[in-house]
Write a protein that holds these residues in place. Structure first.
Motif, PDB file in Angstrom:
ATOM      1  N   ARG A  71      35.556  36.128  43.982  1.00 47.04           N
ATOM      2  CA  ARG A  71      36.245  37.179  44.764  1.00 47.04           C
ATOM      3  C   ARG A  71      35.600  38.552  44.554  1.00 47.04           C
ATOM      4  O   ARG A  71      35.498  39.351  45.492  1.00 47.04           O
ATOM      5  CB  ARG A  71      37.733  37.218  44.384  1.00 47.04           C
ATOM      6  N   LEU A 106      32.204  38.445  46.378  1.00 49.71           N
ATOM      7  CA  LEU A 106      32.432  38.323  47.825  1.00 49.71           C
ATOM      8  C   LEU A 106      33.128  39.566  48.373  1.00 49.71           C
ATOM      9  O   LEU A 106      33.021  39.857  49.559  1.00 49.71           O
ATOM     10  CB  LEU A 106      33.341  37.105  48.025  1.00 49.71           C
ATOM     11  N   GLY A 130      36.371  39.740  48.625  1.00 49.76           N
ATOM     12  CA  GLY A 130      37.340  39.152  49.531  1.00 49.76           C
ATOM     13  C   GLY A 130      37.927  37.893  48.922  1.00 49.76           C
ATOM     14  O   GLY A 130      37.419  37.388  47.919  1.00 49.76           O
ATOM     15  N   ILE A 131      38.993  37.412  49.547  1.00 52.23           N
ATOM     16  CA  ILE A 131      39.649  36.220  49.021  1.00 52.23           C
ATOM     17  C   ILE A 131      39.308  34.966  49.824  1.00 52.23           C
ATOM     18  O   ILE A 131      39.705  33.879  49.429  1.00 52.23           O
ATOM     19  CB  ILE A 131      41.185  36.411  48.936  1.00 52.23           C
ATOM     20  N   PHE A 132      38.593  35.120  50.946  1.00 52.14           N
ATOM     21  CA  PHE A 132      38.245  33.959  51.769  1.00 52.14           C
ATOM     22  C   PHE A 132      36.730  33.758  51.816  1.00 52.14           C
ATOM     23  O   PHE A 132      36.025  34.504  52.521  1.00 52.14           O
ATOM     24  CB  PHE A 132      38.751  34.130  53.210  1.00 52.14           C
ATOM     25  N   THR A 149      41.559  30.614  47.464  1.00 50.83           N
ATOM     26  CA  THR A 149      40.937  30.884  46.160  1.00 50.83           C
ATOM     27  C   THR A 149      41.957  31.380  45.136  1.00 50.83           C
ATOM     28  O   THR A 149      41.573  31.756  44.027  1.00 50.83           O
ATOM     29  CB  THR A 149      39.839  31.969  46.283  1.00 50.83           C
ATOM     30  N   ARG A 154      50.180  33.519  39.977  1.00 46.01           N
ATOM     31  CA  ARG A 154      50.332  33.742  41.422  1.00 46.01           C
ATOM     32  C   ARG A 154      51.154  32.625  42.072  1.00 46.01           C
ATOM     33  O   ARG A 154      51.949  32.880  42.985  1.00 46.01           O
ATOM     34  CB  ARG A 154      48.956  33.863  42.096  1.00 46.01           C
ATOM     35  N   LEU A 210      43.396  39.580  40.814  1.00 46.73           N
ATOM     36  CA  LEU A 210      42.357  38.840  41.545  1.00 46.73           C
ATOM     37  C   LEU A 210      40.996  38.840  40.885  1.00 46.73           C
ATOM     38  O   LEU A 210      40.219  37.895  41.069  1.00 46.73           O
ATOM     39  CB  LEU A 210      42.191  39.451  42.949  1.00 46.73           C
ATOM     40  N   MET A 211      40.672  39.906  40.155  1.00 50.72           N
ATOM     41  CA  MET A 211      39.285  40.098  39.745  1.00 50.72           C
ATOM     42  C   MET A 211      39.048  39.736  38.281  1.00 50.72           C
ATOM     43  O   MET A 211      39.809  40.119  37.395  1.00 50.72           O
ATOM     44  CB  MET A 211      38.868  41.547  39.983  1.00 50.72           C
ATOM     45  N   VAL A 258      44.030  44.388  49.600  1.00 51.31           N
ATOM     46  CA  VAL A 258      43.597  43.187  50.324  1.00 51.31           C
ATOM     47  C   VAL A 258      43.941  43.400  51.788  1.00 51.31           C
ATOM     48  O   VAL A 258      45.125  43.548  52.131  1.00 51.31           O
ATOM     49  CB  VAL A 258      44.306  41.922  49.791  1.00 51.31           C
ATOM     50  N   ASP A 295      42.420  40.656  56.849  1.00 47.16           N
ATOM     51  CA  ASP A 295      41.355  39.668  57.001  1.00 47.16           C
ATOM     52  C   ASP A 295      40.918  39.095  55.651  1.00 47.16           C
ATOM     53  O   ASP A 295      39.956  38.332  55.568  1.00 47.16           O
ATOM     54  CB  ASP A 295      40.142  40.309  57.701  1.00 47.16           C
ATOM     55  N   GLY A 296      41.619  39.484  54.577  1.00 52.97           N
ATOM     56  CA  GLY A 296      41.269  38.962  53.266  1.00 52.97           C
ATOM     57  C   GLY A 296      40.182  39.736  52.543  1.00 52.97           C
ATOM     58  O   GLY A 296      39.803  39.384  51.422  1.00 52.97           O
ATOM     59  N   ARG A 297      39.659  40.779  53.191  1.00 53.04           N
ATOM     60  CA  ARG A 297      38.642  41.599  52.528  1.00 53.04           C
ATOM     61  C   ARG A 297      39.303  42.456  51.457  1.00 53.04           C
ATOM     62  O   ARG A 297      40.406  42.969  51.647  1.00 53.04           O
ATOM     63  CB  ARG A 297      37.923  42.527  53.521  1.00 53.04           C
ATOM     64  N   THR A 298      38.620  42.631  50.331  1.00 54.39           N
ATOM     65  CA  THR A 298      39.146  43.478  49.258  1.00 54.39           C
ATOM     66  C   THR A 298      38.287  44.724  49.122  1.00 54.39           C
ATOM     67  O   THR A 298      37.128  44.746  49.548  1.00 54.39           O
ATOM     68  CB  THR A 298      39.150  42.732  47.917  1.00 54.39           C
ATOM     69  N   SER A 299      38.861  45.762  48.541  1.00 51.27           N
ATOM     70  CA  SER A 299      38.076  46.966  48.271  1.00 51.27           C
ATOM     71  C   SER A 299      38.410  47.470  46.869  1.00 51.27           C
ATOM     72  O   SER A 299      39.368  47.009  46.237  1.00 51.27           O
ATOM     73  CB  SER A 299      38.336  48.033  49.340  1.00 51.27           C
TER      74      SER A 299
END
Lengths: 202, 202
Positions: A57, A60, A62-64, A93, B57, B94-95, B145, B148-152
């Motif tokens: 993650r 990427l 991202g989570i997908f 994920t 989770r 997540l990370m 998040v 679209d599932g993108r993370t920053s």
């Protein structure tokens, strides 16, 4: 044109493992369309280095994961290239492999087949013991994440015959479990785990 | 009224560990307000059972733990109760902990302090060796998040003096790292890791 092996079965509620030489690929097939396949990969020369969702993650962002990306290990280097995906690309994920503890919390009072035990059994068939059960790439598992961070247990959005192709960046051992979850609807509204299939592409 | 211990320091870029008896709590303080604190917990009687984000989770049905929830282990049972949070509740599950590989990918050509090594060093001060570096609960780390599932890599939304209180459900060992990330803005726009503090509440 890739040369395809015979078609191997991952029986419903069971696991299977396979060795991939660098450059070979595995085609994992959602034969009946609604089956989640928990997926793991370990470096052949060091089972302590494996596909890691928490490292993936970060790399990427991202989570997908999606076709075109590399799947990375707990040492943050590629182990598989995600080469192809005929499904809408909804994979998970976030969630740990199911285990007997999980089914206990879901109300089961006796042993329930589970992906964690399936991983160990599948690897044992190759005379291998993984050092742990890493958090898997849950192929076709549909875990929507709301804007508030809440997750839900969705049904797969894949269709019968959808497949992914994952190409080995190094010699590795991959394992799969046709998830035996039959309480939550993650394997479809019928809550009926089914078989999946795979081929080795060279 | 809880009895508070002296105030211990987690120096900037370093880790610290502490033992908690069942019923004791740890108050982790974001002293300067913009510091991410990677947090781990292990059962005192079995370091192989630890706080696990992927199991959390699933139990939580969400990616953001919040005051009032239990934090669970890789055996899906509570290890800590999340008793209090004065911050807006934005923490990350997540990370992976940063590690030297990560800083290599971010362009560092020599060794960079990192949370993974900090965990091992902190535990070593208690003569303990964790079996692995589990994916941490990243206190105050702001990883939005998108739909679209993108993370920053966001900046913390906490303020100076914000704290969380986590109460031990069993005897356990907790560890913290004042994350040394100074390339991405996760420790604030200044990209300057700072110290954090903690107290033991009995």
């Amino acid at each position: 044109m890739a040369k395809e092996s015979e078609i191997f079965t991952v029986p419903a509620r069971r696991g299977r493992a396979a060795r991939l030489d660098k450059g070979q690929a595995i085609k994992v097939i959602n034969t009946h369309g609604q089956q989640v396949v928990d997926f793991w990969a370990f470096r052949a020369d060091d089972l302590g280095e494996f596909l890691s969702m928490e490292h993936l993650r970060a790399t990427l962002e991202g989570i997908f994961p999606h076709a075109g990306c590399d799947l990375v290990t707990n040492q943050r280097r590629p182990i598989l290239h995600f080469a192809e995906d005929t499904s809408p690309g909804i994979h998970d994920t976030l969630m740990a492999a199911c285990d007997d503890y999980r089914y206990g919390l879901l109300g089961c009072t006796s042993y329930h087949d589970n992906c964690t035990d399936n991983l160990y059994a599948a690897m044992a068939e190759l005379d291998l013991t993984p050092p742990e059960c890493p958090s898997p790439l849950n192929l076709w598992m549909n875990i929507p994440v709301g804007p508030d961070g809440r997750t839900s247990w969705g049904e797969p959005v894949s269709k019968a015959g959808d497949y992914v192709v994952l190409r080995a960046v190094c010699d590795c051992v991959v394992a799969m479990s046709a998830c035996p979850q039959d309480i939550l609807p993650i394997n479809g509204a019928l809550r009926t785990p089914t078989e999946a299939h795979f081929q080795i592409l060279t």
